[in-house]
Enzyme design. Structure first.
Site, PDB file in Angstrom:
ATOM      1  N   TYR A 261      80.735  35.412  59.559  1.00  0.00           N
ATOM      2  CA  TYR A 261      79.296  35.238  59.435  1.00  0.00           C
ATOM      3  C   TYR A 261      78.756  35.433  58.023  1.00  0.00           C
ATOM      4  O   TYR A 261      79.069  36.418  57.355  1.00  0.00           O
ATOM      5  CB  TYR A 261      78.588  36.222  60.378  1.00  0.00           C
ATOM      6  CG  TYR A 261      77.124  35.916  60.546  1.00  0.00           C
ATOM      7  CD1 TYR A 261      76.719  34.792  61.253  1.00  0.00           C
ATOM      8  CD2 TYR A 261      76.150  36.714  59.986  1.00  0.00           C
ATOM      9  CE1 TYR A 261      75.385  34.492  61.413  1.00  0.00           C
ATOM     10  CE2 TYR A 261      74.803  36.427  60.140  1.00  0.00           C
ATOM     11  CZ  TYR A 261      74.423  35.308  60.855  1.00  0.00           C
ATOM     12  OH  TYR A 261      73.098  35.001  61.003  1.00  0.00           O
ATOM     13  N   SER A 311      64.426  42.699  50.703  1.00  0.00           N
ATOM     14  CA  SER A 311      64.170  41.902  51.902  1.00  0.00           C
ATOM     15  C   SER A 311      62.786  42.205  52.460  1.00  0.00           C
ATOM     16  O   SER A 311      62.242  43.291  52.268  1.00  0.00           O
ATOM     17  CB  SER A 311      65.232  42.196  52.963  1.00  0.00           C
ATOM     18  OG  SER A 311      65.194  43.553  53.330  1.00  0.00           O
TER      19      SER A 311
END
Length: 647
Positions: A261, A311
């Site tokens: 991933y 983020s």
């Protein structure tokens, strides 16, 4: 990326494999004598330099794949791999859109794994600072070379049995640019190949410019096989219990095992672009940073800005902003990574080393980021988003964009109801992997080999109190201090503890490739390289009033802050000196057309808040960086403390 019928694909693919295998056995007997019994099913070994072939041979011996596939980056190859992934159940077509696909991962493999990510150097101090006694370091993890060799041997020996090893030649940055770097990724995941084709430039264009003197970053990846041999989800093989991501800067080497991933497997992304990239940048005298790059044009005059945000601080939204002020245009060079180097005239120039966007889907909508929404619904691989009954996708933020009559299946493949379901439809870290060239506001110079000229650098964080909307660094040392002391609100691991303010220096905390103290020294050294340093600012779109509501509307209105930055770049006298830096003078921030903006609250500087802030930063430096902290950062702490005391 055209679609082709599965049957025709298999026939032609097998035919091509036989043709290449026969050709290679005839023309490269030496290699195939060494690799007896292993067939090359796609590609031409002739395109690989002797150095690359040696690397590939060595890893074939270790991983023992059944087949070799040398990637050429063609549409035909991509269609064949997508067909294969469909057949294996890894992806499914999304007929609502043009050439879009949905992948669902093993639920145990959904994000980057910081605790299993290491920098491998001879001395621990080369990789990470030495924290204070009794303090757990948060600026990276270290592993010794001997432990790395042992870990690699344990995991990779025979890990690709009965699988295909894909050889991906790729370029980070425009192919042939003096600012670009080349990598060779070996992987046993066709999903990774299809994603790397979007995120980097791969295949023939890269091998054509390589010769035996060409340096390359060695990237080895395997999805792995659990020690007990049991694969819980055959459509998404992984080994989460033994996942490990290793970086060896001295050898320009990345090794990743156990995860298929995102940042764990697309090794051009955080692993190469930032961790190994930052170490190469230190050696060669440039900067590899976790920054977006945008171009902003005001009445025909264009400037470029790089910006580093942690983020959830509006990074992609700023990179793709739709300005509300007339006479302004914003264009996107990149939304995540900037490689920056001073040219012969002392001008800082930047490239986006990536070729695509690997964005977080939840929260992206036509109200928050219409440009992103108009980018992603073509030639895109979606991962762990929800699926709609009309052949499309869904995630949190799209409530107003999917008709209520449409049925939704969540990222785990279970029916989901927007009124009764208590879990999110899409995984919070679900992604879209989409070509950057599709962005309707992609900058005309985004692939310029010499890079775009950077006039300003922004840092930013999510700070509900205390930090003004914008302030400018007093000088370069103060600018470095700004980046080093960057903090942002984040969700605590235990949700009931509420929000906490986390240290995230330069928005790079998980991505440093070497000792953070040395990284700061490298940034400080930029002052000796040019007399034309960019101006540096810190922005905070997220300050709240006493009622808990945001004081600033954000999104497209952020162009008003950029407008003030442009004034400062033109040396307009529109700034007021304060202890923490320069803030806009009264009336210098264009608020025309905005209502109910409490400008005083946006820029209020509270002495008690800033005393606590500098104490927290000083404590962080002392505990996490210790003796590796440059003296200039200690001096900046002392200067700020004295000036705050005089407020």
């Amino acid at each position: 990326m055209p679609d082709i019928a599965e049957k025709d694909s298999e026939i032609s693919y097998a035919s091509e494999a036989g043709r290449f295998s026969k050709h290679l056995k005839q023309s490269h007997f030496g290699l195939f004598h060494h690799l007896r019994g292993i067939s090359v099913v796609h590609g031409d070994i002739n395109v690989l330099t002797p150095k690359v072939r040696s690397y590939v041979e060595d890893k074939i011996d270790l991983c023992q794949p059944e087949k070799i596939h040398i990637c050429d980056g063609t549409d035909y190859e991509n269609s064949s791999l997508l067909t294969l992934l469909q057949k294996e159940g890894t992806i499914k077509a999304l007929p609502k859109y043009e050439n879009c696909w949905l992948a669902r991962t093993n639920p145990a493999d959904t994000a980057r794994v910081e605790s299993k990510t290491f920098i491998c150097t001879e001395k621990k101090s080369e990789a990470i600072p030495t924290p204070s006694e009794g303090v757990k370091g948060s600026l990276g993890n270290w592993m010794s070379p001997s432990d790395m060799n042992k870990a690699v041997k344990e995991r990779f020996t025979g890990c690709m049995k009965n699988r295909t090893m894909y050889v991906i030649p790729f370029s980070m940055g425009p192919v042939g640019s003096p600012l670009s770097k080349i990598g060779i990724q070996l992987t046993d995941s066709a999903y990774v190949v299809a994603s790397m084709r979007i995120m980097t430039r791969i295949g023939q264009a890269v091998t054509k410019i390589m010769n035996n003197e060409t340096e390359f970053v060695k990237c080895l990846h395997s999805v792995g096989t659990p020690a007990d041999g049991k694969m819980e989800m055959p459509s998404w093989p992984c080994d989460p219990e033994r996942t490990l991501i290793l970086h060896k800067p001295q050898a320009n080497e990345i090794v990743s095992y156990g995860s298929g991933y995102g940042g764990n497997s697309l090794l051009g992304k955080k692993c190469f672009a930032l961790r190994i990239g930052s170490t190469i940048a230190k050696r060669e005298g440039w900067l590899a940073e976790h920054m977006l790059i945008l171009g902003i044009t005001k009445n025909g005059k264009k400037r470029y800005i790089a910006a580093a945000f942690p983020s959830a601080c509006g990074k992609t939204n700023l990179a793709m902003m739709t300005p509300t002020l007339p006479g302004y245009k914003v264009e996107c060079v990149g939304d995540d990574i900037a490689w920056m180097r001073f040219d012969e005239n002392g001008q800082l120039r930047a490239i986006n080393p990536e070729h695509g966007f690997f964005g977080v889907a939840p929260g992206t909508s036509n109200s928050s980021n219409p440009i992103a929404m108009s980018t992603v619904f073509k030639n895109t691989i979606f991962t762990n988003v929800a699926e709609t009954s009309d052949g499309g996708v869904y995630w949190e933020g799209m409530e107003n964009e999917v008709d209520e009559s449409v049925k939704i299946t969540d990222w785990l493949g279970k029916p989901w109801d927007r009124k009764t379901s208590k879990t999110p439809a899409a995984h919070p870290n679900s992604r879209f992997c989409t070509p950057a060239s599709q962005c309707p506001i992609i900058d005309p110079q985004w692939e310029s080999p010499e890079g775009v000229p950077i006039s300003a650098i922004l840092f930013g964080g999510r700070r509900p109190v205390g930090v003004p909307l914008i302030h400018e660094a007093k000088n370069w040392k103060h600018a470095v201090f700004m980046g080093a002391s960057l903090r942002s609100e984040a969700t605590a691991a235990a949700e009931h503890k509420g929000k906490v303010i986390m240290h995230d220096p330069f928005a790079m905390r998980p991505f440093f490739g070497y000792n953070f103290g040395q990284y700061l020294q490298h940034w400080l050294s930029m002052e000796t390289r040019t007399s034309n340093l960019p101006k540096v600012f810190l922005v905070n779109w997220f300050r709240k009033g006493g009622d808990g509501k945001f004081l600033w509307p954000g999104f497209g209105e952020n162009c008003r802050v950029l407008d003030w930055i442009l004034k400062r770049l033109d040396n307009e006298d529109c700034a007021l000196k304060t202890p923490i830096g320069l803030i806009p003078k009264k009336e210098s921030l264009n608020l025309e057309g905005l209502k109910d903006i409490d400008i005083d609250a946006l820029f209020k500087l509270d002495a008690e808040f800033w005393k606590q802030e500098i104490n927290a930063v000083e404590k962080y430096f002392e505990e996490q960086v210790g003796k590796d902290l440059p003296s200039e950062m200690k001096e900046q702490c002392e200067i700020l403390k004295k000036e705050i005391d005089s407020m």
